[in-house]
Design a protein around this motif. Structure first.
Motif: not given
Length: 419
Positions: A30, A360, A387, A392
């Motif tokens: 991430a 994620g 994603f 995110q």
């Protein structure tokens, strides 16, 4: 109080830069999104760490009494005209290097540039001290104490770093209320961001920041908070004391440039960024990414700027938003062993390909991240991630990302990245 290294994970990932991101990709995938996504802003918060002590910014409510620093001219000079005056017909020839500026002088300068108020907890480091000059204090205009400070430094004129310093971050990765980027009449560029100490706004502390870079590479960073300390202090007012316009004027005040000129030259600093870490392509990464999208999928957001090394899009195929981002890097051969293990694939032309699927984020929001990481035989690297959410740090909007692994692979391996 010693210089405080900002411990916010977001900032730490930013300050690491793309190369560090590549090196740690295996342990924190991430981080690629956060650090890479803000390549253009990776130094924005780094500056806060360097500024010292818990507050880093200047306050300026009307550039009133500016104090005299070596070479700064008359003490009663109108600093609001910084960047607008014309050079004299005959520029004086300097006969000697400017004298060092002490920390006490920087404190007096900051207090002189601020509107009337009370000052406390002042600390500073002069131009001849390592790792560089800064000044910090707590300012109270009668409406609540506020931490304020400034850090001074240099960047290579015309470099990627000089450009990145003054770019506004994309809101996909960093939440803020407002951000502007302005070019002054003298060619200096200043970015003013009104955001929060923590991007997730876990507390009410606001952080407003101005970053100015002159054509000569002088770099002034100012910040202010609506609390007496950067962290672990209750807010004392609704907003920091200086408006966005006041921050911009303060960053442009001439005494800071004079102090930077008094700094010793950093002979250890390379004059340019190493070519091996520079993307080969000069096209905006987001533009190339957009051109490689499969039919039927449209981008509803593409505000990641013109950076050739990083770009992102928010996609919508009618089934929910999906963030897709790409990092394009030059020679990354030195970390190939860390990025491509036994489970990776090597194509006939020597290109390495690794596929990864995983969480994620670390918040348990159901966000997943699919990544295809590629490296050509000469070390050129393209990493594409998708994603199942439009950002995110927001909850999942769909079961899987809008792009399949096969589609991500085709994008990452496209020759368009190097044309």
């Amino acid at each position: 109080m010693p210089v405080e290294q900002h411990s916010d994970p977001f900032e730490e990932r930013l300050s690491a830069g793309l190369r560090d991101t590549g090196a740690v990709f295996e342990t924190d995938r991430a981080a690629l999104v956060t650090a890479g996504a803000l390549k253009g802003r990776r130094r924005l918060l780094r500056r806060r760490a360097a500024v010292a002590g818990g507050a880093a910014s200047l306050a300026l409510v009307g550039l009133g009494g500016a104090l005299l620093l070596p070479g700064s001219g008359s003490p009663d000079r109108d600093e609001s005209s910084v960047g607008t005056s014309s050079p004299s017909a005959t520029a004086p020839t300097p006969t000697r290097a400017p004298s060092p500026v002490s920390g006490d002088e920087l404190i007096r300068t900051l207090e002189g540039l601020l509107p009337e108020g009370k000052f406390s907890q002042a600390e500073a480091r002069g131009t001849s001290e390592e790792p560089g000059p800064y000044v910090h204090l707590v300012y109270d205009d009668g409406k609540g104490a506020a931490a304020i400070g400034v850090s001074l430094g240099r960047v290579e004129p015309g470099s990627d770093e000089a450009r990145q310093v003054t770019q506004c971050p994309g809101k996909i990765y960093y939440h803020y209320d407002a951000c502007t980027r302005t070019r002054l009449p003298d060619g200096s560029v200043v970015m003013v961001l009104q955001g929060y100490e923590y991007p997730d706004r876990r507390v009410d502390t606001k952080w407003w920041n101005a970053e100015l870079v002159t054509p000569e590479g002088q770099h002034v960073s100012v910040s202010e908070w609506n609390a007496a300390a950067e962290k672990d202090a209750p807010t004392t007012r609704a907003e920091p004391p200086l408006s966005a316009g006041q921050l911009k004027k303060l960053a442009a005040a001439k005494p800071w440039r004079d102090a930077i000129d008094a700094m010793p030259e950093d002979t250890a600093r390379p004059s340019t960024q190493p070519s091996e870490s520079t993307p080969v392509s000069t096209a905006a990464a987001r533009t190339t990414l957009k051109s490689l999208l499969p039919r039927g999928i449209k981008a509803i957001s593409d505000d990641s700027g013109d950076d050739p090394g990083f770009g992102y899009l928010v996609l919508d195929d009618g089934k929910g938003k999906s963030l897709v981002q790409v990092n394009v890097q030059g020679d990354m051969s030195d970390v190939a062993g860390d990025l491509f293990g036994a489970d990776s694939e090597t194509l006939a032309d020597g290109t390495k390909v690794a596929v990864r699927k995983g969480p994620g984020d670390k918040g348990g929001s159901g966000v997943v991240m699919w990544t295809v990481d590629t490296m050509r035989s000469d070390g050129r690297r393209v990493v594409v991630s998708a994603f199942n959410s439009g950002a995110q740090d927001t909850a999942a909007t769909r079961a899987t990302p809008a792009l399949t692994i096969a589609q991500l692979r085709a994008i990452a391996l496209s020759p368009k990245w190097w044309s």
